[in-house]
Enzyme design. Structure first.
Site, PDB file in Angstrom:
ATOM      1  N   ARG A 147      24.797  47.450  15.735  1.00 40.24           N
ATOM      2  CA  ARG A 147      25.183  48.506  14.788  1.00 40.24           C
ATOM      3  C   ARG A 147      26.029  47.973  13.632  1.00 40.24           C
ATOM      4  O   ARG A 147      26.924  48.636  13.128  1.00 40.24           O
ATOM      5  CB  ARG A 147      25.979  49.621  15.493  1.00 40.24           C
ATOM      6  CG  ARG A 147      25.180  50.465  16.441  1.00 40.24           C
ATOM      7  CD  ARG A 147      24.113  51.271  15.700  1.00 40.24           C
ATOM      8  NE  ARG A 147      23.526  52.281  16.560  1.00 40.24           N
ATOM      9  CZ  ARG A 147      22.490  52.070  17.360  1.00 40.24           C
ATOM     10  NH1 ARG A 147      21.917  50.888  17.415  1.00 40.24           N
ATOM     11  NH2 ARG A 147      22.022  53.047  18.101  1.00 40.24           N
ATOM     12  N   SER A 178      24.382  59.634  17.513  1.00 42.34           N
ATOM     13  CA  SER A 178      25.574  59.160  18.229  1.00 42.34           C
ATOM     14  C   SER A 178      26.769  59.169  17.284  1.00 42.34           C
ATOM     15  O   SER A 178      26.705  58.592  16.203  1.00 42.34           O
ATOM     16  CB  SER A 178      25.368  57.733  18.716  1.00 42.34           C
ATOM     17  OG  SER A 178      24.209  57.645  19.508  1.00 42.34           O
ATOM     18  N   GLU A 206      30.700  56.032  14.515  1.00 41.15           N
ATOM     19  CA  GLU A 206      29.547  55.317  13.978  1.00 41.15           C
ATOM     20  C   GLU A 206      29.184  55.815  12.584  1.00 41.15           C
ATOM     21  O   GLU A 206      28.949  55.001  11.685  1.00 41.15           O
ATOM     22  CB  GLU A 206      28.390  55.474  14.966  1.00 41.15           C
ATOM     23  CG  GLU A 206      27.260  54.515  14.735  1.00 41.15           C
ATOM     24  CD  GLU A 206      25.965  55.225  14.715  1.00 41.15           C
ATOM     25  OE1 GLU A 206      25.404  55.346  13.625  1.00 41.15           O
ATOM     26  OE2 GLU A 206      25.508  55.672  15.785  1.00 41.15           O
TER      27      GLU A 206
HETATM   28  N1  EPU Z   1      25.415  59.444  29.511  1.00 42.16           N
HETATM   29  C1  EPU Z   1      26.322  60.350  30.005  1.00 42.16           C
HETATM   30  N2  EPU Z   1      26.280  61.648  29.531  1.00 42.16           N
HETATM   31  C2  EPU Z   1      25.381  62.042  28.584  1.00 42.16           C
HETATM   32  C3  EPU Z   1      24.461  61.114  28.099  1.00 42.16           C
HETATM   33  C4  EPU Z   1      24.493  59.801  28.556  1.00 42.16           C
HETATM   34  O1  EPU Z   1      27.131  60.024  30.838  1.00 42.16           O
HETATM   35  O2  EPU Z   1      25.428  63.228  28.184  1.00 42.16           O
HETATM   36  C5  EPU Z   1      25.509  58.031  29.955  1.00 42.16           C
HETATM   37  C6  EPU Z   1      24.527  57.695  31.036  1.00 42.16           C
HETATM   38  O3  EPU Z   1      25.162  56.833  31.934  1.00 42.16           O
HETATM   39  C7  EPU Z   1      23.420  56.960  30.287  1.00 42.16           C
HETATM   40  C8  EPU Z   1      24.230  56.217  29.239  1.00 42.16           C
HETATM   41  O4  EPU Z   1      25.246  57.176  28.894  1.00 42.16           O
HETATM   42  O5  EPU Z   1      22.721  56.116  31.112  1.00 42.16           O
HETATM   43  C9  EPU Z   1      23.477  55.797  28.010  1.00 42.16           C
HETATM   44  O6  EPU Z   1      22.873  56.938  27.388  1.00 42.16           O
HETATM   45  P1  EPU Z   1      21.603  56.778  26.421  1.00 42.16           P
HETATM   46  O7  EPU Z   1      20.540  56.029  27.105  1.00 42.16           O
HETATM   47  O8  EPU Z   1      21.259  58.106  25.849  1.00 42.16           O
HETATM   48  O9  EPU Z   1      22.119  55.792  25.277  1.00 42.16           O
HETATM   49  P2  EPU Z   1      23.428  55.804  24.389  1.00 42.16           P
HETATM   50  O10 EPU Z   1      24.134  54.527  24.618  1.00 42.16           O
HETATM   51  O11 EPU Z   1      24.189  57.053  24.577  1.00 42.16           O
HETATM   52  C10 EPU Z   1      22.253  54.566  22.436  1.00 42.16           C
HETATM   53  C11 EPU Z   1      22.234  54.664  20.931  1.00 42.16           C
HETATM   54  C12 EPU Z   1      21.295  55.778  20.486  1.00 42.16           C
HETATM   55  C13 EPU Z   1      19.910  55.481  21.036  1.00 42.16           C
HETATM   56  C14 EPU Z   1      19.999  55.396  22.565  1.00 42.16           C
HETATM   57  C15 EPU Z   1      18.682  55.018  23.199  1.00 42.16           C
HETATM   58  C16 EPU Z   1      24.413  53.908  20.161  1.00 42.16           C
HETATM   59  C17 EPU Z   1      25.740  54.307  19.625  1.00 42.16           C
HETATM   60  N3  EPU Z   1      23.575  54.920  20.453  1.00 42.16           N
HETATM   61  O12 EPU Z   1      22.789  55.787  22.915  1.00 42.16           O
HETATM   62  O13 EPU Z   1      21.230  55.744  19.089  1.00 42.16           O
HETATM   63  O14 EPU Z   1      19.001  56.475  20.657  1.00 42.16           O
HETATM   64  O15 EPU Z   1      20.951  54.367  22.915  1.00 42.16           O
HETATM   65  O16 EPU Z   1      18.415  53.687  22.939  1.00 42.16           O
HETATM   66  O17 EPU Z   1      24.138  52.729  20.273  1.00 42.16           O
HETATM   67  C18 EPU Z   1      22.347  56.664  17.226  1.00 42.16           C
HETATM   68  O18 EPU Z   1      22.830  55.567  17.030  1.00 42.16           O
HETATM   69  O19 EPU Z   1      22.609  57.643  16.441  1.00 42.16           O
HETATM   70  C19 EPU Z   1      21.500  56.877  18.367  1.00 42.16           C
HETATM   71  C20 EPU Z   1      21.045  58.067  18.695  1.00 42.16           C
END
Ligand code: EPU
Length: 375
Positions: free
Chosen positions: A184, A263, A367
């Site tokens: 990022r 995010s 972010e």
């Molecule tokens: N989780 C929770 N509660 C929730 C949602 C998620 O506890 O409501 C935990 C779970 O343990 C889950 C983990 O968070 O396994 C990761 O969640 P997710 O796979 O949705 O990924 P993220 O890290 O929250 C990142 C990117 C997203 C991207 C997703 C999928 C960043 C800041 N965000 O989200 O990017 O779509 O991975 O690859 O790196 C963005 O940057 O705007 C964005 C949407």
């Protein structure tokens, strides 16, 4: 070259009170910016210029720089938090168009809608960005924060970025290496007042209609394959769109869960020492059986999940009672339920940062870019 027109009418109306089209450059005064952002938040800009060609972009940037006018670049508005007082300067809306595909080489104009460009690469049978489907915003914004999702990052396919260098006053071509991509982050984000992205070049892969190897466990599971397998390109794209929609991460004007910047916080990257301290804190707070998410991030670092931290600090899905709340579908997205102000949103963001810090000793970093506002 955009010609200035005097501001007509009082600024307090909050509406565009003067508009003229000069050739193809359109400019408005006292123009509302909220409709140009996915949060639908923020006050007006003193002046809003819409540029449809690279030359118009460069002319508008030069004019602002020569006259010492503050400049705000707006692409898809999906990563932007604008303060309630608005922006006193020139907001430049980049509305350039261009999708040129030659073999596996793709060149996109900065103003192209990213998710549409992804759909076209999939239609063309090329792999490399299919898992970045459904990400809001413009193509020119993708290198700035090295957009990534579901195991793909644009840094893996970008070969060159053509940008206007405001320091040098000329157009430059930066190689992938010169873009200094990391999680990022990039050279463009590190030095935000210097470059205006004009065009982005990608090298895609012709894998006979198949996707790049699926890396993200959640996507592999949803596709019924093992991580590392390839799947038909269309299936990869559709699965990602479904996963994203389930998290409120695909724009839908009717759905307030998508009135967000995706995010709101980056996932914290911790040294081994920091991670050990965090781990101990998790055990203390949540009990012995609980393991926090941990993903390797380079040699000596571990990435954990901001969404998990927020959740486990008591800010569960839908948290909040005001017009700014946590998404009902994903704790990492802060949302405008309609009628919020930027201050409402920032108050919620500050509450989350303080709560997570109190619970786990980790300070979350926002972010989206803030303009005339800060956490
Ligand atoms: N989780 C929770 N509660 C929730 C949602 C998620 O506890 O409501 C935990 C779970 O343990 C889950 C983990 O968070 O396994 C990761 O969640 P997710 O796979 O949705 O990924 P993220 O890290 O929250 C990142 C990117 C997203 C991207 C997703 C999928 C960043 C800041 N965000 O989200 O990017 O779509 O991975 O690859 O790196 C963005 O940057 O705007 C964005 C949407």
């Amino acid at each position: 070259m955009p010609v200035r027109c005097p501001r007509a009418g009082p600024r307090s109306t909050g509406l565009s009170v003067a508009s003229r089209s000069l050739g193809r450059v359109q400019e408005l005064h006292d123009a509302p910016l909220a409709p140009l952002t996915t949060f639908r938040l923020g006050g007006p800009a003193t002046r809003l210029v819409t540029a449809e060609t690279d030359a118009e972009v460069i002319a508008a940037v030069r004019e602002a720089d020569d006259s010492g006018t503050p400049l705000l670049m707006i692409g898809g508005g999906s990563n932007l938090v604008i303060g309630d007082k608005g922006f006193d300067g020139t907001a430049l809306r980049i509305a350039t168009r261009g999708f040129e595909l030659v073999g596996t080489r793709l060149e996109l104009a900065a103003g192209e809608v990213w998710t549409d460009a992804v759909a076209r690469t999939v239609e063309a049978g090329l792999a490399g960005v299919e898992c970045l489907a459904g990400i809001p915003g413009s193509a020119g914004a993708t290198p700035i924060q090295n957009v990534g999702a579901y195991g793909q990052e644009v840094s893996s396919t970008i070969t060159e970025v053509i940008a206007y260098d405001r320091h040098e006053g000329r157009t430059v071509t930066l190689t992938n290496e010169e873009c200094a991509f990391s999680y990022r982050h990039s050279r463009f984000k590190a030095d935000p007042a210097r470059y205006v992205v004009l065009r982005v070049r990608f090298e895609l892969e012709d894998a006979a209609g198949l996707s790049a190897p699926v890396k993200y466990a959640e996507a592999a599971r949803a596709l019924g394959v093992e991580p590392g397998d390839r799947v038909p390109l269309g299936a990869a794209r559709e699965t990602v769109l479904k996963l994203r929609a389930g998290k409120g991460m695909v724009l839908d004007a009717e759905d307030h869960d998508t009135w967000s910047a995706g995010s709101f916080f980056t996932n914290p990257i911790l040294t081994h020492e920091q991670f050990a301290a965090f781990h101990a804190r998790v055990r203390e707070r949540l009990g012995d059986g609980v393991e926090p998410p941990a993903y390797p991030a380079g040699d000596s670092h571990t990435k954990t999940s901001a969404a998990w931290l927020i959740d486990k600090s008591g800010f569960t899905k839908g948290y909040g009672t005001g017009p700014a709340r946590i998404s009902t579908k994903h704790t990492l997205a802060l949302t405008n339920r309609g009628g919020a102000t930027t201050e409402d949103l920032l108050a919620l963001a500050r509450e989350v940062v303080a709560g997570v810090h109190e619970a786990f000793g980790i300070t979350l970093v926002n972010e989206p870019v803030t303009v005339g506002a800060s956490l």
